[in-house]
Design a protein around this motif. Structure first.
Motif, PDB file in Angstrom:
ATOM      1  N   PRO A 163       0.826  -1.168  -0.059  1.00  0.00           N
ATOM      2  CA  PRO A 163      -0.012   0.016  -0.029  1.00  0.00           C
ATOM      3  C   PRO A 163       0.815   1.501  -0.110  1.00  0.00           C
ATOM      4  CG  PRO A 163      -0.179  -0.995   2.083  1.00  0.00           C
ATOM      5  CD  PRO A 163       0.527  -1.991   1.353  1.00  0.00           C
ATOM      6  N   VAL A 164       2.142   1.359   0.569  1.00  0.00           N
ATOM      7  CA  VAL A 164       2.827   2.412   0.558  1.00  0.00           C
ATOM      8  C   VAL A 164       3.261   2.606  -1.040  1.00  0.00           C
ATOM      9  CG1 VAL A 164       5.011   3.201   1.455  1.00  0.00           C
ATOM     10  CG2 VAL A 164       3.675   1.816   3.058  1.00  0.00           C
ATOM     11  N   VAL A 165       3.872   1.632  -1.500  1.00  0.00           N
ATOM     12  CA  VAL A 165       4.105   1.786  -2.938  1.00  0.00           C
ATOM     13  C   VAL A 165       3.186   2.166  -3.967  1.00  0.00           C
ATOM     14  CG1 VAL A 165       5.104   0.539  -4.946  1.00  0.00           C
ATOM     15  CG2 VAL A 165       5.842  -0.312  -2.512  1.00  0.00           C
ATOM     16  N   ALA A 166       1.806   1.728  -3.478  1.00  0.00           N
ATOM     17  CA  ALA A 166       0.795   2.424  -4.243  1.00  0.00           C
ATOM     18  C   ALA A 166       0.409   3.830  -4.068  1.00  0.00           C
ATOM     19  CB  ALA A 166      -0.566   1.488  -3.992  1.00  0.00           C
ATOM     20  N   TRP A 167       0.634   4.082  -2.739  1.00  0.00           N
ATOM     21  CA  TRP A 167       0.409   5.471  -2.344  1.00  0.00           C
ATOM     22  C   TRP A 167       1.388   6.441  -3.317  1.00  0.00           C
ATOM     23  CZ3 TRP A 167      -2.864   7.908   1.384  1.00  0.00           C
ATOM     24  CH2 TRP A 167      -2.551   9.335   1.697  1.00  0.00           C
ATOM     25  N   VAL A 168       2.731   5.967  -2.941  1.00  0.00           N
ATOM     26  CA  VAL A 168       3.577   6.628  -3.920  1.00  0.00           C
ATOM     27  C   VAL A 168       3.612   6.721  -5.427  1.00  0.00           C
ATOM     28  CG1 VAL A 168       6.217   6.621  -4.189  1.00  0.00           C
ATOM     29  CG2 VAL A 168       5.510   6.050  -1.953  1.00  0.00           C
ATOM     30  N   ALA A 169       3.110   5.514  -5.673  1.00  0.00           N
ATOM     31  CA  ALA A 169       2.644   5.691  -7.284  1.00  0.00           C
ATOM     32  C   ALA A 169       1.667   6.906  -7.435  1.00  0.00           C
ATOM     33  CB  ALA A 169       2.119   4.461  -7.715  1.00  0.00           C
ATOM     34  N   ALA A 170       0.771   6.863  -6.588  1.00  0.00           N
ATOM     35  CA  ALA A 170      -0.210   8.140  -6.766  1.00  0.00           C
ATOM     36  C   ALA A 170       0.195   9.566  -6.501  1.00  0.00           C
ATOM     37  CB  ALA A 170      -1.680   7.706  -5.953  1.00  0.00           C
ATOM     38  N   THR A 171       0.923   9.572  -5.537  1.00  0.00           N
ATOM     39  CA  THR A 171       1.373  11.061  -5.062  1.00  0.00           C
ATOM     40  C   THR A 171       2.877  11.227  -5.311  1.00  0.00           C
ATOM     41  OG1 THR A 171       2.084  10.102  -2.884  1.00  0.00           O
ATOM     42  CG2 THR A 171      -0.416  10.483  -3.131  1.00  0.00           C
ATOM     43  N   GLY A 172       3.709  10.284  -5.348  1.00  0.00           N
ATOM     44  CA  GLY A 172       5.170  10.610  -5.561  1.00  0.00           C
ATOM     45  C   GLY A 172       5.994  10.955  -4.301  1.00  0.00           C
ATOM     46  N   SER A 173       5.067  10.815  -3.055  1.00  0.00           N
ATOM     47  CA  SER A 173       5.652  10.913  -1.910  1.00  0.00           C
ATOM     48  C   SER A 173       5.173  10.088  -0.877  1.00  0.00           C
ATOM     49  CB  SER A 173       5.584  12.479  -1.501  1.00  0.00           C
ATOM     50  OG  SER A 173       4.105  12.885  -1.597  1.00  0.00           O
ATOM     51  N   ILE A 174       5.625   9.983   0.468  1.00  0.00           N
ATOM     52  CA  ILE A 174       4.961   9.174   1.477  1.00  0.00           C
ATOM     53  C   ILE A 174       4.618  10.151   2.601  1.00  0.00           C
ATOM     54  CG2 ILE A 174       5.618   7.723   3.375  1.00  0.00           C
ATOM     55  CD1 ILE A 174       7.946   6.327   1.353  1.00  0.00           C
ATOM     56  N   SER A 175       3.414   9.845   3.198  1.00  0.00           N
ATOM     57  CA  SER A 175       2.612  10.591   4.310  1.00  0.00           C
ATOM     58  C   SER A 175       2.388   9.648   5.322  1.00  0.00           C
ATOM     59  CB  SER A 175       1.830  11.521   3.845  1.00  0.00           C
ATOM     60  OG  SER A 175       0.703  10.721   3.313  1.00  0.00           O
ATOM     61  N   VAL A 176       1.801  10.135   6.233  1.00  0.00           N
ATOM     62  CA  VAL A 176       1.254   9.211   7.753  1.00  0.00           C
ATOM     63  C   VAL A 176       0.531   8.094   7.330  1.00  0.00           C
ATOM     64  CG1 VAL A 176       0.331   9.426   9.817  1.00  0.00           C
ATOM     65  CG2 VAL A 176       1.805  11.252   8.998  1.00  0.00           C
ATOM     66  N   GLU A 177      -0.582   8.300   6.518  1.00  0.00           N
ATOM     67  CA  GLU A 177      -1.717   7.394   6.206  1.00  0.00           C
ATOM     68  C   GLU A 177      -1.192   6.066   5.617  1.00  0.00           C
ATOM     69  OE1 GLU A 177      -1.568  10.658   5.434  1.00  0.00           O
ATOM     70  OE2 GLU A 177      -3.660  11.404   5.217  1.00  0.00           O
ATOM     71  N   PRO A 178      -0.225   6.048   4.513  1.00  0.00           N
ATOM     72  CA  PRO A 178       0.529   4.675   4.143  1.00  0.00           C
ATOM     73  C   PRO A 178       1.430   4.175   5.133  1.00  0.00           C
ATOM     74  CG  PRO A 178       1.389   6.721   3.145  1.00  0.00           C
ATOM     75  CD  PRO A 178       0.257   7.282   3.644  1.00  0.00           C
ATOM     76  N   LEU A 179       1.913   4.805   5.902  1.00  0.00           N
ATOM     77  CA  LEU A 179       2.794   4.341   6.944  1.00  0.00           C
ATOM     78  C   LEU A 179       1.948   3.674   7.901  1.00  0.00           C
ATOM     79  CD1 LEU A 179       5.464   7.297   7.520  1.00  0.00           C
ATOM     80  CD2 LEU A 179       5.642   4.906   6.187  1.00  0.00           C
ATOM     81  N   LEU A 180       0.718   4.350   8.250  1.00  0.00           N
ATOM     82  CA  LEU A 180      -0.326   3.597   9.219  1.00  0.00           C
ATOM     83  C   LEU A 180      -0.736   2.125   8.727  1.00  0.00           C
ATOM     84  CD1 LEU A 180      -2.524   6.573  10.359  1.00  0.00           C
ATOM     85  CD2 LEU A 180      -0.882   5.289  11.990  1.00  0.00           C
ATOM     86  N   LEU A 181      -0.981   2.200   7.228  1.00  0.00           N
ATOM     87  CA  LEU A 181      -1.652   0.980   6.616  1.00  0.00           C
ATOM     88  C   LEU A 181      -0.362  -0.066   6.772  1.00  0.00           C
ATOM     89  CD1 LEU A 181      -3.227   2.166   3.363  1.00  0.00           C
ATOM     90  CD2 LEU A 181      -4.154   1.651   5.688  1.00  0.00           C
ATOM     91  N   PHE A 182       1.010   0.444   6.541  1.00  0.00           N
ATOM     92  CA  PHE A 182       2.080  -0.394   6.761  1.00  0.00           C
ATOM     93  C   PHE A 182       2.172  -0.925   8.117  1.00  0.00           C
ATOM     94  CE2 PHE A 182       6.418  -0.933   8.415  1.00  0.00           C
ATOM     95  CZ  PHE A 182       7.129  -1.618   7.615  1.00  0.00           C
ATOM     96  N   LEU A 183       1.991  -0.372   9.243  1.00  0.00           N
ATOM     97  CA  LEU A 183       2.118  -0.726  10.549  1.00  0.00           C
ATOM     98  C   LEU A 183       1.065  -1.720  11.020  1.00  0.00           C
ATOM     99  CD1 LEU A 183       2.926   2.672  12.587  1.00  0.00           C
ATOM    100  CD2 LEU A 183       4.444   0.824  12.196  1.00  0.00           C
ATOM    101  N   ILE A 184      -0.266  -1.530  10.331  1.00  0.00           N
ATOM    102  CA  ILE A 184      -1.171  -2.553  10.394  1.00  0.00           C
ATOM    103  C   ILE A 184      -0.967  -3.938   9.921  1.00  0.00           C
ATOM    104  CG2 ILE A 184      -3.642  -3.112  10.017  1.00  0.00           C
ATOM    105  CD1 ILE A 184      -4.325  -0.015   9.981  1.00  0.00           C
TER     106      ILE A 184
END
Length: 312
Positions: A163-184
């Motif tokens: 999900p972090v890779v997908a978020w970065v594909a959509a936005t070009g950056s990382i933020s808190v939301e994908p990191l929360l998905l990562f932690l889950i």
């Protein structure tokens, strides 16, 4: 003539018996389906608009990258798979595909998935996908799997990144939301796989894989499952009060979390063999539903908010 004939037979190239289904099995399709789903959620919840072609390209590349990881993992673990009843029917133990063939297949898919994502979407996402494959194959499979009981804890990071890779594909950056998905996903992985390891401990012991039940025993594993589940439930519920996800997700996470905790406590409490097996199988099965329902809630939230923003 007999010597020449014997040498000719030895030098003759091997004719592969593999068919399409064998190569599909190398991709670990059940694992791939979970990767695709969590990546889809990461893509959908990301802010902004993603062109449908780029969205499909991103998901396809992430899926192929996950499949490549599975193929490389099987190429390196053919000896282990042959000793375990759960994996003995995979293509390499059955002799349908050789480890070098699986390795070539996995490397080819890895290269094209990373390059395609980098060229067509963005190189940050492509690099992160490449790191995910590297982490699963080198860090987890080659360095951790056969050496430490913490293999699934550390190695679980690879399965948490889609999900972090997908978020970065959509936005070009990382933020808190994908990191929360990562932690889950990261804290979900140990209870899920240790529940499996508890009722498959004989398999792991026979293969010489130092899973926690084999190294530390079932009682220590039950305690770790309970502790990780407590942390998981807390982390999964945290995005709601922090304001990142809506109340529907929050309530769903609490209900699902209560189920996970109840089953994890039951695993901790049930020590007799028959009751213990039932408890661990129930937890293993529910953990799949737990993760799916949690991410599906996020997906539904976004879809409903998009279709009927006033209702939401």
């Amino acid at each position: 003539m007999s010597v020449v004939g014997h040498n000719a037979i030895e030098l003759a190239p091997r004719i592969s018996e593999a068919d399409v289904s064998d190569y599909v099995a190398l991709l670990k399709p059940r694992v791939m389906s979970l990767v695709i789903f969590t990546a889809l959620v990461g893509l959908v919840v990301a802010p902004g608009h993603v062109h449908p072609v780029l969205a499909i390209t991103s998901l396809l590349c992430i899926a192929v990258g996950a499949g490549a990881s599975g193929a490389l993992n099987m190429a390196l673990e053919g000896d282990i798979d042959a000793l375990m009843s759960r994996t003995a029917n995979r293509p390499i133990p059955r002799g349908r595909i050789t480890p070098p063939e699986a390795m070539a297949f996995g490397i080819t898919l890895s290269f094209f998935s990373v390059m395609t994502l980098g060229i067509l979407v963005n190189w940050v996402a492509g690099s992160l996908l490449g790191f995910t494959i590297f982490f699963y194959v080198v860090i987890y499979t080659m360095l951790l799997k056969r050496r430490t009981a913490q293999n699934i804890v550390i190695g679980g990071a690879a399965g948490s990144l889609p999900p972090v890779v997908a978020w970065v594909a959509a936005t070009g950056s990382i933020s808190v939301e994908p990191l929360l998905l990562f932690l889950i996903i990261f804290f979900w992985t140990p209870p899920h796989f240790w529940a499996l390891a508890l009722f498959r401990s004989d398999d792991y012991a026979r293969a010489g894989v130092p899973m926690l039940p084999v190294v530390a025993g079932p009682d220590a594993t039950r305690l770790q499952i309970l502790l990780y589940t407590i942390v998981l439930v807390a982390i999964a519920a945290a995005p709601w009060p922090l304001g990142y996800f809506d109340w529907v997700y929050g309530v769903t996470s609490l209900i699902l979390g209560a189920g996970m905790l109840a089953l994890a406590f039951n695993v901790y409490r049930r020590r007799e063999r028959s009751e213990s097996l039932r408890a661990t199988r129930k937890l293993f099965a529910f953990s799949i539903l737990y993760l799916f329902a949690l991410f599906a809630t996020l997906l539904i939230e976004v879809v409903v908010r998009t279709i009927a923003p006033l209702v939401w």
